[in-house]
Design a protein around this motif. Structure first.
Motif, PDB file in Angstrom:
ATOM      1  N   ASP A 172       0.840  -1.204   0.000  1.00 58.24           N
ATOM      2  CA  ASP A 172       0.000   0.000   0.000  1.00 58.24           C
ATOM      3  C   ASP A 172       0.877   1.257   0.000  1.00 58.24           C
ATOM      4  N   GLY A 173       0.553   2.208  -0.890  1.00 61.92           N
ATOM      5  CA  GLY A 173       1.300   3.467  -0.939  1.00 61.92           C
ATOM      6  C   GLY A 173       2.764   3.262  -1.256  1.00 61.92           C
ATOM      7  N   VAL A 174       3.035   2.464  -2.270  1.00 59.70           N
ATOM      8  CA  VAL A 174       4.386   1.979  -2.511  1.00 59.70           C
ATOM      9  C   VAL A 174       5.386   3.081  -2.850  1.00 59.70           C
ATOM     10  N   PHE A 175       4.947   4.166  -3.507  1.00 58.26           N
ATOM     11  CA  PHE A 175       5.891   5.190  -3.970  1.00 58.26           C
ATOM     12  C   PHE A 175       5.913   6.436  -3.086  1.00 58.26           C
ATOM     13  N   GLU A 176       5.175   6.427  -1.994  1.00 61.38           N
ATOM     14  CA  GLU A 176       5.098   7.629  -1.156  1.00 61.38           C
ATOM     15  C   GLU A 176       6.477   8.027  -0.639  1.00 61.38           C
ATOM     16  N   SER A 177       6.763   9.340  -0.708  1.00 66.01           N
ATOM     17  CA  SER A 177       7.978   9.964  -0.152  1.00 66.01           C
ATOM     18  C   SER A 177       9.240   9.699  -0.956  1.00 66.01           C
ATOM     19  N   LEU A 178       9.170   8.902  -2.010  1.00 63.55           N
ATOM     20  CA  LEU A 178      10.355   8.667  -2.830  1.00 63.55           C
ATOM     21  C   LEU A 178      10.498   9.787  -3.862  1.00 63.55           C
ATOM     22  N   ASP A 179      11.765  10.093  -4.233  1.00 61.65           N
ATOM     23  CA  ASP A 179      11.943  11.055  -5.316  1.00 61.65           C
ATOM     24  C   ASP A 179      11.682  10.358  -6.651  1.00 61.65           C
ATOM     25  N   ASP A 180      11.550  11.149  -7.725  1.00 65.74           N
ATOM     26  CA  ASP A 180      11.137  10.599  -9.025  1.00 65.74           C
ATOM     27  C   ASP A 180      12.080   9.519  -9.528  1.00 65.74           C
ATOM     28  N   ARG A 181      13.384   9.717  -9.339  1.00 60.19           N
ATOM     29  CA  ARG A 181      14.337   8.723  -9.845  1.00 60.19           C
ATOM     30  C   ARG A 181      14.159   7.393  -9.129  1.00 60.19           C
ATOM     31  N   LYS A 182      13.992   7.433  -7.803  1.00 62.14           N
ATOM     32  CA  LYS A 182      13.812   6.188  -7.044  1.00 62.14           C
ATOM     33  C   LYS A 182      12.481   5.531  -7.379  1.00 62.14           C
ATOM     34  N   LYS A 183      11.444   6.348  -7.635  1.00 63.65           N
ATOM     35  CA  LYS A 183      10.158   5.778  -8.037  1.00 63.65           C
ATOM     36  C   LYS A 183      10.300   4.982  -9.338  1.00 63.65           C
ATOM     37  N   ALA A 184      10.973   5.587 -10.305  1.00 62.06           N
ATOM     38  CA  ALA A 184      11.166   4.899 -11.590  1.00 62.06           C
ATOM     39  C   ALA A 184      11.983   3.627 -11.400  1.00 62.06           C
ATOM     40  N   ASN A 185      13.024   3.686 -10.554  1.00 61.97           N
ATOM     41  CA  ASN A 185      13.863   2.509 -10.315  1.00 61.97           C
ATOM     42  C   ASN A 185      13.069   1.400  -9.620  1.00 61.97           C
ATOM     43  N   LEU A 186      12.251   1.804  -8.640  1.00 63.83           N
ATOM     44  CA  LEU A 186      11.469   0.803  -7.907  1.00 63.83           C
ATOM     45  C   LEU A 186      10.427   0.154  -8.821  1.00 63.83           C
ATOM     46  N   LEU A 187       9.794   0.948  -9.668  1.00 68.59           N
ATOM     47  CA  LEU A 187       8.809   0.386 -10.595  1.00 68.59           C
ATOM     48  C   LEU A 187       9.480  -0.611 -11.544  1.00 68.59           C
ATOM     49  N   ALA A 188      10.702  -0.292 -11.978  1.00 65.24           N
ATOM     50  CA  ALA A 188      11.430  -1.214 -12.851  1.00 65.24           C
ATOM     51  C   ALA A 188      11.698  -2.541 -12.137  1.00 65.24           C
ATOM     52  N   VAL A 189      12.051  -2.460 -10.853  1.00 64.28           N
ATOM     53  CA  VAL A 189      12.298  -3.673 -10.075  1.00 64.28           C
ATOM     54  C   VAL A 189      11.010  -4.478  -9.926  1.00 64.28           C
ATOM     55  N   ILE A 190       9.914  -3.801  -9.619  1.00 60.90           N
ATOM     56  CA  ILE A 190       8.627  -4.490  -9.441  1.00 60.90           C
ATOM     57  C   ILE A 190       8.221  -5.195 -10.733  1.00 60.90           C
ATOM     58  N   ARG A 191       8.397  -4.520 -11.852  1.00 60.20           N
ATOM     59  CA  ARG A 191       8.049  -5.155 -13.138  1.00 60.20           C
ATOM     60  C   ARG A 191       8.967  -6.357 -13.411  1.00 60.20           C
ATOM     61  N   GLN A 192      10.229  -6.191 -13.033  1.00 57.01           N
ATOM     62  CA  GLN A 192      11.174  -7.306 -13.221  1.00 57.01           C
ATOM     63  C   GLN A 192      10.723  -8.532 -12.432  1.00 57.01           C
ATOM     64  N   TYR A 193      10.289  -8.328 -11.206  1.00 55.64           N
ATOM     65  CA  TYR A 193       9.831  -9.442 -10.372  1.00 55.64           C
ATOM     66  C   TYR A 193       8.497  -9.989 -10.865  1.00 55.64           C
ATOM     67  N   ALA A 194       7.662  -9.141 -11.453  1.00 57.81           N
ATOM     68  CA  ALA A 194       6.419  -9.625 -12.063  1.00 57.81           C
ATOM     69  C   ALA A 194       6.720 -10.549 -13.235  1.00 57.81           C
ATOM     70  N   ASP A 195       7.770 -10.210 -13.988  1.00 50.23           N
ATOM     71  CA  ASP A 195       8.168 -11.051 -15.113  1.00 50.23           C
ATOM     72  C   ASP A 195       8.695 -12.409 -14.662  1.00 50.23           C
ATOM     73  N   LEU A 196       9.171 -12.480 -13.412  1.00 47.24           N
ATOM     74  CA  LEU A 196       9.671 -13.752 -12.880  1.00 47.24           C
ATOM     75  C   LEU A 196       8.535 -14.694 -12.478  1.00 47.24           C
ATOM     76  N   GLY A 197       7.303 -14.185 -12.470  1.00 48.92           N
ATOM     77  CA  GLY A 197       6.161 -15.027 -12.119  1.00 48.92           C
ATOM     78  C   GLY A 197       5.457 -14.604 -10.849  1.00 48.92           C
ATOM     79  N   LEU A 198       5.846 -13.458 -10.278  1.00 51.11           N
ATOM     80  CA  LEU A 198       5.182 -12.969  -9.079  1.00 51.11           C
ATOM     81  C   LEU A 198       4.017 -12.050  -9.463  1.00 51.11           C
TER      82      LEU A 198
END
Length: 599
Positions: free
Chosen positions: A527-553
């Motif tokens: 819940d509220g996964v990107f709150e308080s992060l700066d834009d660069r970290k938000k983009a990096n975190l979203l990339a990681v989340i998508r990467q893990y989604a591609d692994l089958g999560l």
């Protein structure tokens, strides 16, 4: 195992949500300018996680929003469709008014609607709550969390805002009671949880034994701490009681009379004689001291002698009188010092005579009482006196036996405490060896989770992170997640809420990835996964989340549109239409998760 669908019997108030296999986004759009600066918007993105938890059979709690606002939700029935490990599905039906009556339906196709299904159409209808939990645990078959059931670690798959305060200890675990969650976390990380559980059990038994031992020591009062001494006292008291009982049984007091006579003759009379001799000796000393005090008076008077000599016509003056005066003064000084000593000695003698006299009076009375016993003609008076003595003896014996029992139990407890302490120490050594082995093995589950954890944090923040496990001084495991600086030292960055939330997300994703080859949950709700992060970290975190989604999560994330990562360079939306499974907004009740007034 993933989420497939969540719906209710009132689709006009709670619409169906179809989850997808990859990334699922719950997007809350703040369309009204006046609401942009508010901290909370009550649109329901956090509530969604609670409804999912309700479908997973969370226990009934009056504080839970569905029951707290019973007037609004009592007619609701929720349906949670879950994908099982064998690619089939199960739908869990749970109403609010009958929250402890659960129904199940297994099916092959996804995204079904069973709101109109009759009672006969369900495989199991209206099961009691505990039986339903057992049933769902069997259906989910999360062998990766065994020997616990599916509910134990569900909080790591459903992280609400209150669950980002600590990476490892969830809000639902409460404060303290580490034995209720640390073994589970140890198991997730690949350590031997059985050793930890045994250690906690030994510690509890040891603490309990020490508490009881302290209580028993207080009960004894510190009077006796030696069983052999109590046994000796018991033997003597018991023998004496046995003699008196025989005396009473025979109704014959000749032996008692004999003992009393012997006591009078040998003990009291002998003592009286001794004391009389001492008093006589002291009296003689006092008489001599009085005589000495009288003899020490100087009767020669030089002035009177001079007058007598003058009457006789003999010269007694000048140097002769002076020498006599000096001699008398010298003798008087000696006499005064000697008198002081004699007076002190007289006082001591009189004090001793007084003490002896007091004891003689006491012994005289005691002697009189014993002689009265011997001369008594009423045998019943003797019987009563011996009976009274026997009662006192038996009371003493009972007290000693109680002390003996307490002391024996205390000694048994001390033996148990030593054994438990040794066993606890042995378990601590085993735990330390297990931690060392798993930490040093690059192919272990813990090493994999530690590596994934660090990679996620580094990809988002450009800083490495360390997941560590160590044994504290009590022998229990401690878990720690830290952000490292360029020198590899822990920083205080993880103390802030933003980094702490990031560490929680990294931990959850790392654990799921490390268990991909096991029957284990595949979804995670943040819940509220990107709150308080700066834009660069938000983009990096979203990339990681998508990467893990591609692994089958199946990551399920919630966010407010203002917290979304920046648009891609090509101007395309951050999230595709397929990824957004729920859109909420602040333009009236229709935009909330529950399309009704806020409660």
């Amino acid at each position: 195992m993933k989420l497939s669908k969540l719906y209710s019997n009132k689709p006009d108030l709670f619409g169906p949500i179809d989850f997808r296999s990859g990334l699922n986004v719950v997007l809350a759009e703040i369309r009204l300018p006046d609401n942009r600066d508010k901290d909370t918007h009550n649109l329901g993105k956090t509530t969604l996680g609670r409804v999912i938890d309700y479908g997973f059979l969370v226990s009934r709690d009056p504080k839970f929003f569905l029951f707290k606002h019973d007037d609004l939700f009592k007619d609701f029935v929720f349906y949670l469709e879950i994908e099982l490990p064998d690619a089939s599905y199960v739908t869990v039906r749970r109403g609010v008014e009958e929250a402890t009556k659960i129904s199940f339906k297994k099916h092959e196709a996804s995204h079904q609607d069973f709101t109109e299904l009759s009672e006969e159409g369900w495989d199991h209808f209206g099961l009691p709550f505990e039986r339903a939990r057992e049933m769902l645990d069997s259906l989910l078959d999360w062998r990766g969390v065994a020997p616990w059931d599916f509910r134990k670690g569900l909080g790591y798959q459903l992280r609400g805002q209150d669950d980002f305060q600590d990476v490892f200890q969830l809000r639902r675990f409460g404060i303290g009671a580490h034995k209720d969650w640390k073994p589970y976390v140890a198991h997730l990380l690949g350590f031997d949880h059985a050793l930890m559980e045994s250690h906690y059990d030994k510690q509890e038994k040891l603490d309990e034994a020490k508490t009881i031992a302290e209580t028993l020591k207080a009960e004894l009062g510190g009077s006796v701490d030696d069983v052999s001494k109590i046994e000796g006292m018991l033997q003597l008291k018991s023998k004496e009681a046995e003699k008196k009982q025989k005396l009473l049984d025979a109704f014959d007091f000749r032996q008692q009379d004999k003992e009393r006579t012997k006591q009078v003759v040998e003990d009291i009379d002998a003592r009286i004689a001794t004391l009389n001799a001492q008093r006589y000796s002291l009296s003689q000393n006092r008489k001599k001291i009085a005589s000495s005090l009288e003899e020490d008076q100087i009767l020669f008077n030089p002035s009177e002698a001079q007058r007598l000599f003058q009457e006789a016509g003999v010269l007694f003056a000048g140097q002769i009188k002076k020498d006599f005066d000096q001699l008398i003064a010298f003798n008087r000084a000696i006499t005064d010092e000697r008198r002081g000593y004699l007076i002190e000695e007289r006082a001591e003698v009189e004090a001793e005579i007084k003490v002896i006299t007091t004891e003689l009076n006491t012994l005289g009375k005691r002697r009189s009482d014993l002689l009265g016993f011997l001369s008594a003609t009423d045998v019943f008076a003797k019987y009563k006196q011996v009976t009274d003595d026997l009662v006192i003896l038996r009371t003493d014996i009972e007290s000693l036996e109680r002390q003996r029992g307490v002391l024996r139990r205390l000694q048994d407890l001390r033996t148990s405490i030593r054994t438990l302490s040794e066993e606890r120490t042995h378990l601590q050594s085993q735990i330390e060896a297990n931690v060392e082995a798993q930490s040093g093995d690059s192919s272990s589950l813990f090493s994999s989770i530690r590596l994934y954890f660090s990679e996620i944090v580094e990809e988002v923040t450009s800083h490495k992170a360390l997941l560590s496990v160590f044994v504290n001084k009590e022998g229990h495991l401690e878990f720690k997640g830290e952000v490292l600086d360029d020198a590899g030292k822990a920083t205080s960055a993880d103390l802030g809420h933003t980094y702490r939330k990031l560490l929680c997300i990294a931990f959850d994703l790392a654990v799921l990835r490390a268990h991909l080859d096991q029957n284990f949950p595949r979804f995670v709700f943040h819940d509220g996964v990107f709150e308080s992060l700066d834009d660069r970290k938000k983009a990096n975190l979203l990339a990681v989340i998508r990467q893990y989604a591609d692994l089958g999560l199946q990551p399920i994330i919630t966010l407010i549109d203002s917290d979304a990562p920046p648009l891609a360079e090509d101007g395309k939306p951050v999230f595709s239409a397929e990824e957004i499974v729920v859109t909420l907004h602040d333009e009236g009740d229709e935009g909330r998760l529950f399309r009704m007034r806020a409660w």
